[in-house]
Design a protein around this motif. Structure first.
Motif, PDB file in Angstrom:
ATOM      1  N   LEU A 290      30.742  37.839  57.927  1.00  0.00           N
ATOM      2  CA  LEU A 290      30.262  39.108  57.379  1.00  0.00           C
ATOM      3  C   LEU A 290      28.890  39.234  57.232  1.00  0.00           C
ATOM      4  N   GLY A 291      28.116  39.237  57.126  1.00  0.00           N
ATOM      5  CA  GLY A 291      26.581  39.270  56.532  1.00  0.00           C
ATOM      6  C   GLY A 291      25.544  38.951  57.475  1.00  0.00           C
ATOM      7  N   ASP A 292      26.348  38.145  58.672  1.00  0.00           N
ATOM      8  CA  ASP A 292      25.375  37.575  59.401  1.00  0.00           C
ATOM      9  C   ASP A 292      24.208  38.223  60.167  1.00  0.00           C
ATOM     10  N   ASN A 293      24.880  39.399  60.302  1.00  0.00           N
ATOM     11  CA  ASN A 293      23.942  40.572  61.370  1.00  0.00           C
ATOM     12  C   ASN A 293      23.881  42.015  60.627  1.00  0.00           C
ATOM     13  N   VAL A 294      24.040  41.666  59.071  1.00  0.00           N
ATOM     14  CA  VAL A 294      24.034  43.098  58.185  1.00  0.00           C
ATOM     15  C   VAL A 294      22.539  42.923  57.551  1.00  0.00           C
ATOM     16  N   PRO A 295      21.790  43.673  57.618  1.00  0.00           N
ATOM     17  CA  PRO A 295      20.406  43.901  56.992  1.00  0.00           C
ATOM     18  C   PRO A 295      20.472  43.624  55.322  1.00  0.00           C
ATOM     19  N   ALA A 296      20.049  42.809  54.774  1.00  0.00           N
ATOM     20  CA  ALA A 296      20.172  42.502  53.301  1.00  0.00           C
ATOM     21  C   ALA A 296      19.994  43.698  52.476  1.00  0.00           C
ATOM     22  N   ASP A 297      18.892  44.722  52.919  1.00  0.00           N
ATOM     23  CA  ASP A 297      18.847  45.601  51.896  1.00  0.00           C
ATOM     24  C   ASP A 297      19.944  46.945  52.096  1.00  0.00           C
ATOM     25  N   LEU A 298      20.805  46.731  52.857  1.00  0.00           N
ATOM     26  CA  LEU A 298      22.133  47.661  52.871  1.00  0.00           C
ATOM     27  C   LEU A 298      23.302  46.999  52.980  1.00  0.00           C
ATOM     28  N   ALA A 299      23.499  45.782  52.814  1.00  0.00           N
ATOM     29  CA  ALA A 299      24.671  44.988  52.947  1.00  0.00           C
ATOM     30  C   ALA A 299      25.546  45.340  51.842  1.00  0.00           C
ATOM     31  N   HIS A 300      25.346  45.718  50.582  1.00  0.00           N
ATOM     32  CA  HIS A 300      26.111  45.862  49.412  1.00  0.00           C
ATOM     33  C   HIS A 300      26.729  47.109  49.733  1.00  0.00           C
ATOM     34  N   LEU A 301      26.187  48.254  50.840  1.00  0.00           N
ATOM     35  CA  LEU A 301      26.810  49.457  50.975  1.00  0.00           C
ATOM     36  C   LEU A 301      27.604  49.281  52.202  1.00  0.00           C
ATOM     37  N   VAL A 302      26.880  48.834  53.490  1.00  0.00           N
ATOM     38  CA  VAL A 302      27.796  48.739  54.704  1.00  0.00           C
ATOM     39  C   VAL A 302      28.972  47.919  54.608  1.00  0.00           C
ATOM     40  N   LEU A 303      28.726  46.792  53.792  1.00  0.00           N
ATOM     41  CA  LEU A 303      30.087  46.129  53.649  1.00  0.00           C
ATOM     42  C   LEU A 303      31.195  46.276  52.608  1.00  0.00           C
ATOM     43  N   TYR A 304      31.111  47.604  52.215  1.00  0.00           N
ATOM     44  CA  TYR A 304      31.889  47.912  51.245  1.00  0.00           C
ATOM     45  C   TYR A 304      33.433  48.197  51.886  1.00  0.00           C
ATOM     46  N   PRO A 305      33.618  48.803  53.159  1.00  0.00           N
ATOM     47  CA  PRO A 305      35.138  48.888  53.448  1.00  0.00           C
ATOM     48  C   PRO A 305      35.604  47.689  53.953  1.00  0.00           C
TER      49      PRO A 305
END
Length: 397
Positions: A290-305
């Motif tokens: 999960l996190g490999d292609n998610v920008p760090a500045d938004l990961a805490h929100l985008v990965l919520y679901p």
């Protein structure tokens, strides 16, 4: 996106003052609220400074009423979500003296109060309501009622904080209303909705307007949120005065232009919706990368679901409905001003879909930016606000 006025430390430029470093920690804890609320108890590694930082973090979370985050002395092997939390907190940026004292901690109470006062949670009013079928909804408003309502239809399943910059900017001149998707932000023990369909999601938009006291509104549809936005406008032309659709995730029949990402995600979600056991297996597999292609500045929100298997299953149900909804009949029913925005290098939601939507709507204003990946929409770049401000000036509410 941090709550308040600054993002987490980037490691570039001069080191922040001790007070600013503490303020960033508090802002990070506030911004992690949605994710911490659904994760099991989190322990982040802090190395030899754990003895100093553990009590500090405990004080911060307690004062904010946030779920506690424990601190471990060892390096640990955090799972992807713990890593997201650890990266967001950035405990290494806090100045600790050789004798184990956190610099600036004597002002911690004031720092916490100031950060909380500036936070998204204070900027918006939360108004709970229920959809027409009884599903609980969390509605958020900002700005002054009577200033002309703008409703934000977020990407389904995403926390309202993801649109924080949109909300703050639009609330300068308008009454802003948004809501969080059915079934994804329920209180513990709340049963899953029976209906995740696009018509139900469009009904949630109207329920949010009703709870906020907004009789008519311009609707901003972001990503997958563009689909219930169009549906609501088609079904309730008396309530929706105009639309703007931003990097929409559109299905327009068998020949609909879609990226590989859209097709792969749609197939994966269809499999997850077909079998709860398979959904859990897919979730477990996804969590490894999960996190490999998610920008760090938004990961805490985008990965919520993706935080739990149950949330993931509900997220798949929401988005399978959106991604599989042939929007052509709804477009044919529209008779209102529409702005359609995309970019040439959106490799998430095919820009050809936005072009086709604009072409299907006589008089629609189409804006194709030369650059701007999909996630950039949620960062709220100035040119996006200039576009919506210009459109609303031409089509006042």
């Amino acid at each position: 996106m941090s709550s308040g006025t600054a993002d987490a430390a980037t490691g570039v430029g001069p080191a922040p003052t001790p007070e600013r470093a503490l303020a960033r920690l508090v802002e990070a804890v506030l911004s992690l609220g949605p994710l911490l609320g659904v994760l099991p108890p989190v322990t982040v590694p802090a190395g030899p400074r754990a003895q100093a930082l553990g009590p500090l973090l405990e004080t911060v979370t307690r004062r904010l009423g946030s779920p506690a985050v424990a601190v471990a002395a060892g390096p640990g092997r955090p799972d992807p979500f713990t890593q997201v939390v650890a990266d967001r907190l950035d405990l290494a940026a806090l100045p600790v003296t050789p004798d184990g004292r956190v610099e600036g901690a004597d002002r911690l109470a004031d720092i916490v109060d100031d950060a909380e006062a500036a936070d998204f949670g204070r900027f918006c009013a939360r108004l709970d309501t229920k959809a027409g079928d009884g599903v609980p909804l969390r509605v958020y408003t900002a700005g002054r009622p009577g200033e002309g309502a703008v409703v934000l239809a977020l990407a389904p399943g995403m926390p309202a904080r993801l649109a924080e910059r949109w909300i703050r900017e639009l609330a300068r001149t308008h009454y802003v209303v948004t809501w969080e998707s059915r079934g994804l932000f329920a209180d513990p023990g709340e049963p899953a909705p029976a209906d995740y369909g696009v018509t139900a999601q469009a009904g949630d938009l109207l329920a949010a307007m009703d709870r906020a006291g907004a009789t008519r509104a311009h609707v901003v549809g972001l990503c997958g949120g563009a689909v219930p936005a169009v549906t609501a406008a088609a079904l309730h032309p008396d309530r929706i005065t105009s639309l703007s659709l931003w990097h929409g995730d559109f299905d327009l029949g068998p020949d609909s232009p879609k990226t590989d990402h859209q097709r792969n995600l749609q197939a994966l979600m269809a499999m997850a919706c077909s079998d709860p056991g398979l959904a859990a297996t897919i979730h477990e597999t996804l969590c490894r990368s999960l996190g490999d292609n998610v920008p760090a500045d938004l990961a805490h929100l985008v990965l919520y679901p993706y935080a739990t298997a149950e949330l993931f299953a509900r997220y798949c149900a929401l988005n399978s409905a959106v991604m599989g909804e042939d929007l052509r009949p709804r477009l044919a029913a529209l008779d209102l001003p529409v702005l359609v925005v995309t970019s040439t290098d959106d490799h998430t939601a095919h820009p050809g879909g936005s072009a086709a939507v604009a072409a299907a709507l006589p008089g629609a204003v189409s804006v194709v930016r030369p650059h701007g990946d999909h996630i950039s929409v949620f960062r709220g770049e100035p040119e996006l606000f200039e576009a919506v401000a210009g459109f609303l000036a031409e089509h006042p509410l």
